[in-house]
Design an enzyme around this catalytic site. Structure first.
Site, PDB file in Angstrom:
ATOM      1  N   VAL A  59       0.838  -1.203   0.000  1.00  0.00           N
ATOM      2  CA  VAL A  59       0.000   0.000   0.000  1.00  0.00           C
ATOM      3  C   VAL A  59       0.873   1.253   0.000  1.00  0.00           C
ATOM      4  CG1 VAL A  59      -1.825   1.275   1.213  1.00  0.00           C
ATOM      5  CG2 VAL A  59      -1.915  -1.209   1.116  1.00  0.00           C
ATOM      6  N   CYS A  60       1.976   1.229   0.751  1.00  0.00           N
ATOM      7  CA  CYS A  60       2.877   2.388   0.792  1.00  0.00           C
ATOM      8  C   CYS A  60       3.518   2.619  -0.572  1.00  0.00           C
ATOM      9  CB  CYS A  60       3.964   2.186   1.849  1.00  0.00           C
ATOM     10  SG  CYS A  60       3.320   1.991   3.524  1.00  0.00           S
ATOM     11  N   ALA A  61       3.922   1.534  -1.220  1.00  0.00           N
ATOM     12  CA  ALA A  61       4.512   1.641  -2.549  1.00  0.00           C
ATOM     13  C   ALA A  61       3.491   2.205  -3.538  1.00  0.00           C
ATOM     14  CB  ALA A  61       5.020   0.270  -3.009  1.00  0.00           C
TER      15      ALA A  61
END
Length: 166
Positions: A59-61
Site C-alpha cells: 500500500v505504501c509503494a
C-alpha cells in the site's frame, strides 16, 4: 486525537497533529544521499507530504507511485514521501520503481517529523513507525489539507489532497 486502526485494531499516535490553517512545523529530514532537507514552513510553493509506515509494503509503494504520477503535472508543488525507512532503502525503492517526481526523506534520526506532525505510532504491531497520512502545506507555510488515514492498510484520498492545491 485521531482514531486510527491497523487491521481493525485501535492504535495510538504520539504527538499532536497540526490543524488546517496552522503553521506547518519545519523539520529537518535525511535524503537518500544523507544530505539534510527541511520540509514544512514557507517554501514559496505547495508541499505534498506523503507519510507512509514503510516503502517496503504494497500500500505504501502504491501510494508513493500514485503521488509520483499525479505530481508529474504540478509545477507549483514539491512532493515528498516521509517514512522511518533508512535513506539507503528509500533510494533503492525509488530507483527500482522509477520514482522521479517524489523526494524520499527519512525521519530515522529521532522521528522529529513524526512527533511534530503527530503521526508516530505509539503502540500496536507497527509501533515506532509513522501512520499513513497526507499533509498539504501552502506556499506561505500553513497546513492547507491533512488526512490521517483511519485504517493504516488503506490508501489516502488522493483527489481531496490534490484539490487543496490551487
Amino acid at each position: 486525537m485521531s482514531n486510527v486502526t491497523f487491521k481493525g485494531g485501535a492504535v495510538k499516535l504520539e504527538g499532536s497533529v497540526p490543524n488546517v490553517g496552522a503553521k506547518a512545523p519545519e523539520v529537518e529530514l535525511v535524503a537518500k544521499d544523507l544530505s539534510s532537507v527541511k520540509i514544512g514552513g514557507a517554501k514559496g510553493k505547495y508541499q505534498i507530504i506523503n507519510v507512509v509506515p514503510s516503502l517496503d509494503t504494497g500500500v505504501c509503494a502504491m501510494q508513493t507511485r500514485k503521488f509520483n504520477e499525479k505530481a508529474a503535472s504540478l509545477s507549483n508543488a514539491e512532493v515528498y514521501v516521509v517514512s522511518l525507512d533508512l535513506p539507503f532503502a528509500q533510494g533503492r525503492f525509488c530507483s527500482t520503481e522509477g520514482i522521479e517526481k517524489v523526494t524520499a526523506l527519512s525521519d530515522f534520526r529521532g522521528a522529529k517529523f513524526a512527533k511534530a506532525y503527530g503521526v508516530l505510532l505509539a503502540d500496536g504491531p507497527l509501533a515506532g513507525l509513522t501512520t499513513r497520512a497526507v499533509f498539504i502545506v501552502d506556499p506561505s507555510g500553513n497546513i492547507a489539507y491533512k488526512e490521517i488515514v483511519a485504517e493504516i492498510t488503506t490508501e489516502p484520498n488522493y483527489d481531496a489532497a490534490l484539490a487543496a492545491i490551487k
